[in-house]
Design an enzyme around this catalytic site. Structure first.
Site, short mmCIF file in Angstrom:
data_model
loop_
_atom_site.label_atom_id
_atom_site.label_comp_id
_atom_site.label_asym_id
_atom_site.label_seq_id
_atom_site.Cartn_x
_atom_site.Cartn_y
_atom_site.Cartn_z
N ASP A 137 -36.26 -98.86 3.83
CA ASP A 137 -36.55 -98.05 2.65
C ASP A 137 -37.10 -98.93 1.52
O ASP A 137 -36.38 -99.32 0.61
CB ASP A 137 -35.27 -97.33 2.21
N CYS A 429 -18.69 -79.14 -30.62
CA CYS A 429 -18.80 -80.56 -30.26
C CYS A 429 -17.41 -81.13 -30.00
O CYS A 429 -16.51 -81.01 -30.84
CB CYS A 429 -19.48 -81.32 -31.38
N CYS A 453 -21.36 -87.25 -36.71
CA CYS A 453 -20.68 -87.17 -35.42
C CYS A 453 -20.57 -88.59 -34.83
O CYS A 453 -21.59 -89.26 -34.65
CB CYS A 453 -21.49 -86.23 -34.52
#
Ligand code: IVH
Length: 691
Positions: A137, A429, A453
């Site tokens: 691969d 949130c 935040c």
């Protein structure tokens, strides 16, 4: 019959649409896979869609299109470049023999079908040998040897023409550059040999660890890493990455040997890296034994494999069978199934990113998958949870295929308890409690509380100090966390108010760390305007867009004065980006942060001498010391920045080199020689950055 034709009439237009949609989707995936090295669809899904398209096209010959993805192999050449001789710095070369791909199969039944077709094509010959090989691969490569020397190494490209990456291929120690003199057991000195370029697991892990430390995006798997590596323009960097290659196909005119296997043996005798796992088989049972053995044993191999390749051994038989437009009829690939396991979903948690996007994460009962313990997997977004129909306590199937990142692919409804409730995506949130918003057309729910935040605040600071932005040492994620807890950091401007004495007094810090951070902050004041703009973290404004914006608007004041419409005149800036810039620069909190950054001495306008001239010093930390003949010390510092390097004030093991003039301090000199840090003169340095 009548009913059927009626049905046909209804189906006709939708099948046409399906064909067009599949073509588009598969082309896009080809582009993601081969050009961007970032597939978004699994190989299996791709093959299933390709099969469906083949089936539909065979039902609708009137819709035949030679450009359909069923008619050509994927290409790693960006489109639009087809006619040019040089793509991304490599010469494009036409293949002498088209470079085809292989048809994929997934079951014993499909292998039997293929064998039946082989027997049929050979018109009753029964002496058919099948060579079984591992399917490596990586990326296919075609090596051209002329008169015993490696002259070209061409990537698959679009199958007809590819890029000559021989300079990079020469860094692979197992690829001979000069062949031994021919003997009766070898090949003659002119031929072509094809194989797979790979990045062994150990090197892949090492590179990703380094990329993590450098805050660069990780490679999803060794294939993508090998592909990214082969396209690098600097062979030295390629050498450091440590590629390897296995060869599996010899081509040429009038070559000795009547079988594929014999040609590989001859190549092996010349020093080529040919896998030891190759077997000549005489029955489906033998083939299946080989497949089962390697499906298990491949875990012990140093490189990634994703299946087995079956090839008709006799070259005369190969010729009889011939080719379709895309694949040989004499060979086929069998793809290993991705390893999967069933486990219990314990809970769903939610992560808030730097931009406020909320990502759901599945926390599961730990399971062992392909050698690693898996207990978390991303659930992407609300739609993904819905499409799985995920319920609390569900048993889920987790897969780890070619990608390193485990994915949940399905739930097991039979194991669901009757009273299980569907997973309901949160609406506020989890970090700051603000109600989440979801803009139409977007998959993510977002916390809009950008400046209040915590993960958004910390994320913005982490982005600001990162290497490609302000490149400030000594302020990693953990330190940012700690300073955040202390209340010292809330936004990017707070960084410049940090106090040396307070930091030095923290446990585990001391004078040295504090000093390092302070000098990092001082040095960041030289970072040019385009990178300051990138560092501000305006939504959608990445490194390249920031450069283009900074060029069009050489100062923050000019940028602020620009209207949304004016901004869209800048290359790459569309409506959405322009809107985000205007919104950011008209927000009062952001403006106060910007004013504080300006007051701290950051570059808020273009300084001509600071334009980036090259990347020749990229990633290098350089100490400038002493008195110079040709330029002033400050001029040298500016040059270092302009060529991508970083000025640091004190010598450490991380210092790349010292640019030393006359009278360099004896302490620095001693430290440098103790740590083995190189010392360069003015002339040596100037030669280094010469274009
Ligand atoms: S033979 C005409 N043998 O798989 C036949 N290919 O999906 C040419 N691959 O493009 C290919 N291991 O990049 C062959 N042992 C192997 C292989 C192999 C990996 C790759 C190759 C090819 C792709 C097709």
């Amino acid at each position: 019959m009548q009913q059927l034709s009626l049905f046909d009439d209804i189906e006709q237009p939708s099948e046409r649409e399906e064909i067009l949609a599949l073509r588009k989707e598969l082309e896009e995936q080809n582009y993601n896979y081969y050009v961007l090295s970032a597939p978004v669809m699994s190989d299996r899904e791709f093959d299933e869609k390709m099969h469906r398209l083949e089936e539909l096209e065979s039902r609708h010959p009137e819709l035949f299109d030679p450009k359909s993805p069923t008619q050509h192999v994927g290409s790693d050449i960006p489109s639009g470049n087809g006619q040019t001789a040089i793509s991304d710095g490599f010469e494009q070369v036409q293949h002498r023999y088209p470079m085809l791909s292989l048809a994929n199969t997934y079951s014993e039944e499909e292998i039997r079908d293929w064998l039946r077709r082989v027997y049929k094509g050979l018109e009753g010959q029964t002496n058919v040998e099948i060579v079984c090989e591992l399917k490596f691969d990586g990326l296919s490569i075609s090596l051209w040897y002329e008169r015993g020397r490696l002259v070209r190494a061409v990537t698959r490209g679009d199958g007809v023409r590819g890029d000559d990456v021989v300079q990079n291929i020469r860094t692979i120690p197992t690829i001979p550059q000069v062949l031994p003199a021919p003997t009766p057991d070898t090949l003659p000195p002119t031929f072509e040999i094809r194989g797979e370029v790979l990045l062994p697991w150990t090197n892949f892990d090492r590179i990703n660890r380094q990329r993590e430390a450098d805050e660069e995006p990780l490679f999803a798997n060794p294939r993508n890493a090998a592909s990214g590596t082969l396209k690098l323009l600097n062979p030295e960097t390629v050498r450091e990455r440590g590629l390897d290659a296995y060869l599996y196909y010899v081509l040429g005119e009038n070559l000795p040997g009547t079988t594929h296997y014999e040609r590989l043996e001859r190549a092996r005798n010349m020093g080529f890296h040919i896998s030891d796992a190759i077997r000549v088989c005489h029955s489906v049972e033998e083939v299946m034994d080989y497949i089962h053995y390697w499906d298990e044993q491949r875990k012990t191999l140093p490189v990634a494999t994703d299946g087995v390749v079956l090839k008709v051994n006799s070259l005369a038989q190969q010729e009889m069978l011939g080719y379709t437009a895309k694949t040989p009829r004499w060979a086929i690939a069998f793809k290993f199934a991705a390893e999967k396991q069933l486990t219990r979903l314990n809970s769903v948690s939610y992560q808030v990113g730097r931009t406020g996007a909320v990502t759901p994460v599945a926390n599961m009962e730990p399971i062992l998958l392909s050698g690693t313990i898996v207990k978390r997997a991303t659930l992407n977004n609300e739609d993904f949870i819905r499409s799985l129909d995920l319920h609390e306590g569900d048993f889920v199937w987790v897969e780890k295929g070619g990608e390193i990142i485990p994915k949940i692919t399905a739930v097991e409804p039979a194991k669901r308890s009757a009273d299980a409730r569907p997973i309901a995506f949160i609406r506020t949130c989890p970090e700051c409690g603000a109600p989440l918003v979801r803009t139409e057309g977007e998959a993510a729910w977002r916390c809009p509380n950008e400046s209040g935040c915590p993960p958004q605040q910390k994320g913005k600071i982490e982005h600001f100090v990162s290497r490609k932005a302000m490149n400030i040492d000594g302020l990693g994620a953990e330190t940012i966390d700690l300073f955040y807890e202390k209340g010292w950091l809330r936004n990017i401007a707070d960084i410049y108010d940090l106090r040396r004495e307070e930091i030095a007094a923290l446990p585990g810090f001391g004078d040295k760390s504090a000093e390092r951070l302070m000098s990092g902050l001082e040095e960041s004041k030289q970072v040019p305007w385009s990178r300051v703009l990138f560092a501000m973290g305006i939504r959608f404004v990445g490194e390249t867009t920031a450069k283009k914006l900074a060029k069009a608007y050489p100062s923050i004041d000019l940028l602020r004065a620009a209207s949304q419409e004016e901004l869209t005149q800048v290359e790459d800036v569309g409506e959405e980006i322009a809107k985000a810039i205007v919104a950011h620069l008209s927000n009062a909190e952001n403006l106060s942060v910007i004013e504080r950054l300006r007051a701290a001495g950051l570059q808020m306008e273009t300084n001509e001498t600071q334009e980036r001239l090259s990347d020749s010093l990229d990633g290098k930390s350089i100490v400038v010391s002493g008195v110079f003949r040709l330029h002033s010390r400050d001029e040298y510092k500016t040059m270092i920045e302009a060529h991508g390097g970083k000025n640091v004030s004190s010598v450490s093991a991380k210092t790349s080199f010292i640019l030393a003039g006359e009278n360099m301090g004896p302490a620095k000199l001693e430290k440098a020689s103790k740590l083995g840090v190189q010392i360069l003169s003015e002339d040596e340095f100037l030669a280094m950055i010469e274009p």
